[in-house]
Design a protein around this motif. Structure first.
Motif, mmCIF file in Angstrom:
data_model
loop_
_atom_site.group_PDB
_atom_site.id
_atom_site.type_symbol
_atom_site.label_atom_id
_atom_site.label_comp_id
_atom_site.label_asym_id
_atom_site.label_seq_id
_atom_site.Cartn_x
_atom_site.Cartn_y
_atom_site.Cartn_z
ATOM 1 N N MET A 283 45.625 41.095 44.273
ATOM 2 C CA MET A 283 45.459 42.372 44.969
ATOM 3 C C MET A 283 44.002 42.765 45.168
ATOM 4 N N THR A 284 43.073 42.154 44.408
ATOM 5 C CA THR A 284 41.658 42.534 44.514
ATOM 6 C C THR A 284 40.779 41.294 44.488
ATOM 7 N N LYS A 285 39.576 41.425 45.041
ATOM 8 C CA LYS A 285 38.606 40.331 45.031
ATOM 9 C C LYS A 285 37.706 40.453 43.802
ATOM 10 N N ASN A 286 38.263 40.143 42.658
ATOM 11 C CA ASN A 286 37.489 40.095 41.423
ATOM 12 C C ASN A 286 37.446 38.656 40.962
ATOM 13 N N LYS A 287 36.272 38.053 40.981
ATOM 14 C CA LYS A 287 36.162 36.640 40.671
ATOM 15 C C LYS A 287 36.729 36.340 39.291
ATOM 16 N N LEU A 288 37.605 35.336 39.223
ATOM 17 C CA LEU A 288 38.279 34.872 38.018
ATOM 18 C C LEU A 288 39.305 35.852 37.472
ATOM 19 N N CYS A 289 39.039 37.138 37.580
ATOM 20 C CA CYS A 289 39.894 38.141 36.937
ATOM 21 C C CYS A 289 40.358 39.214 37.909
ATOM 22 N N PRO A 290 41.163 38.879 38.909
ATOM 23 C CA PRO A 290 41.633 39.886 39.858
ATOM 24 C C PRO A 290 42.753 40.738 39.267
#
Length: 334
Positions: A283-290
């Motif tokens: 759901m989100t563009k959080n590298k490694l940990c979306p």
């Protein structure tokens, strides 16, 4: 995808692909798994680039070459990539070396090795893969430099000349450096594609060795996410989207999956499986940990009430598989 295709080495069009304007975030949890480690310590990267530079100069000068220094630096790279505490995959550092060919050679080596580690390759196989990846483009030194550095689109004749770098590289690695066939074939076949439309031999997916498939993916990803004389870089999420678009067309889909998990850039909407067995969507563009929306539990039951998990706040939970096929089908139907 067309714009990105125009930016590959063989399709030199003087159009620019705009940089991804989205900020690609990083996280302290980049450290949380050994297979996510990939950036070499700065001094090792610099040493690797110097070794490649020395080999390339010897190719130009026609001097004799030995593979000893290449093997030594690849061994160092493997040691650093395998470290547990101090090495973090941070792609923003991958372009620290000014010379593109040197930087590209080191980057492709690192990206290929972490993929090989994920596959569980032995130390010997990692060495073979790493050496071939580090000097996969060595044959380009025998291409006329006015063609190699040409900023405009290549003519058909020039394109055929550039394609010969694979054959030249294979000959150098086999005859001059006395490297094993599995290693030398990386230079020969890293531009082969699973649809049979690659070069120089038009191999199909069953005939391309795994080393060449791995290096072929790392080669393209680093090329399109790096600045070059004839094309500006694109963002890492766009680079991942390109690999997804051409998975099972140009690239082996299983290696693409592993590669994406390794670098940790997950496009929004991508279907994933967690180590808990739950299945959901990014759901989100959080590298490694979306943030992941869970739609199916570990028993395979679809949930009527979705819920979301922030992997940043839950470091014991990680992505172990991705469903590229479903992602492409859903995207095509929109």
């Amino acid at each position: 995808s067309l714009q990105i295709e125009q930016c590959l080495v063989e399709d030199r069009v003087a159009y620019n692909v705009h940089k991804n304007t989205n900020q690609e975030t990083t996280s302290i949890f980049e450290k949380k798994a050994a297979y996510r480690k990939a950036v070499i310590l700065n001094e090792t990267r610099q040493e690797a680039s110097e070794v490649v530079s020395e080999i390339l100069e010897k190719v130009l000068d026609g001097n004799s070459m030995k593979a000893d220094r290449i093997k030594k630096i690849v061994g160092k790279i493997i040691d650093v990539v395998l470290m547990d505490d101090r090495v973090v995959l941070n792609l923003s550092n991958m372009n620290a070396i000014d010379n593109y060919l040197l930087s590209h050679s080191v980057n492709v080596c690192v990206l290929s090795l972490i993929t090989g580690i994920y596959y569980g390759l032995t130390q010997k196989k990692l060495m073979q893969l790493g050496i071939g990846a580090l000097i996969h483009d060595i044959g380009k030194m025998l291409i006329p430099q006015d063609i190699y550095h040409k900023p405009e689109k290549l003519t058909d004749e020039e394109y055929e000349i550039v394609k010969n770098h694979t054959v030249y590289g294979h000959k150098i690695m086999r005859d001059n450096l006395n490297l094993e066939n599995d290693t030398a074939n990386i230079a020969l076949w890293h531009h082969e594609r699973v649809d049979g439309l690659g070069y120089p031999h038009g191999l199909n997916k069953y005939d391309i060795p795994i080393f060449a498939k791995i290096v072929g993916i790392a080669d393209v990803f680093d090329a399109i996410t790096s600045d070059r004389i004839y094309c500006k870089r694109i963002g890492y999420y766009q680079g991942v989207s390109y690999l997804i678009d051409y998975a099972d067309i140009q690239f082996d889909i299983e290696i693409v999956k592993k590669f994406i998990i390794m670098i940790g850039y997950y496009p929004i909407g991508l279907f994933i499986q967690l180590n808990t067995g739950d299945i959901g969507q990014v759901m989100t563009k959080n590298k490694l940990c979306p943030v992941v929306r869970i739609t199916q539990d570990s028993n395979g039951e679809r949930l009527s009430n979705y819920y979301e998990i922030d992997l940043y706040k839950n470091p014991s939970i990680s992505i172990v598989d991705i469903n590229i096929e479903e992602f492409k089908l859903r995207r095509a139907s929109k």
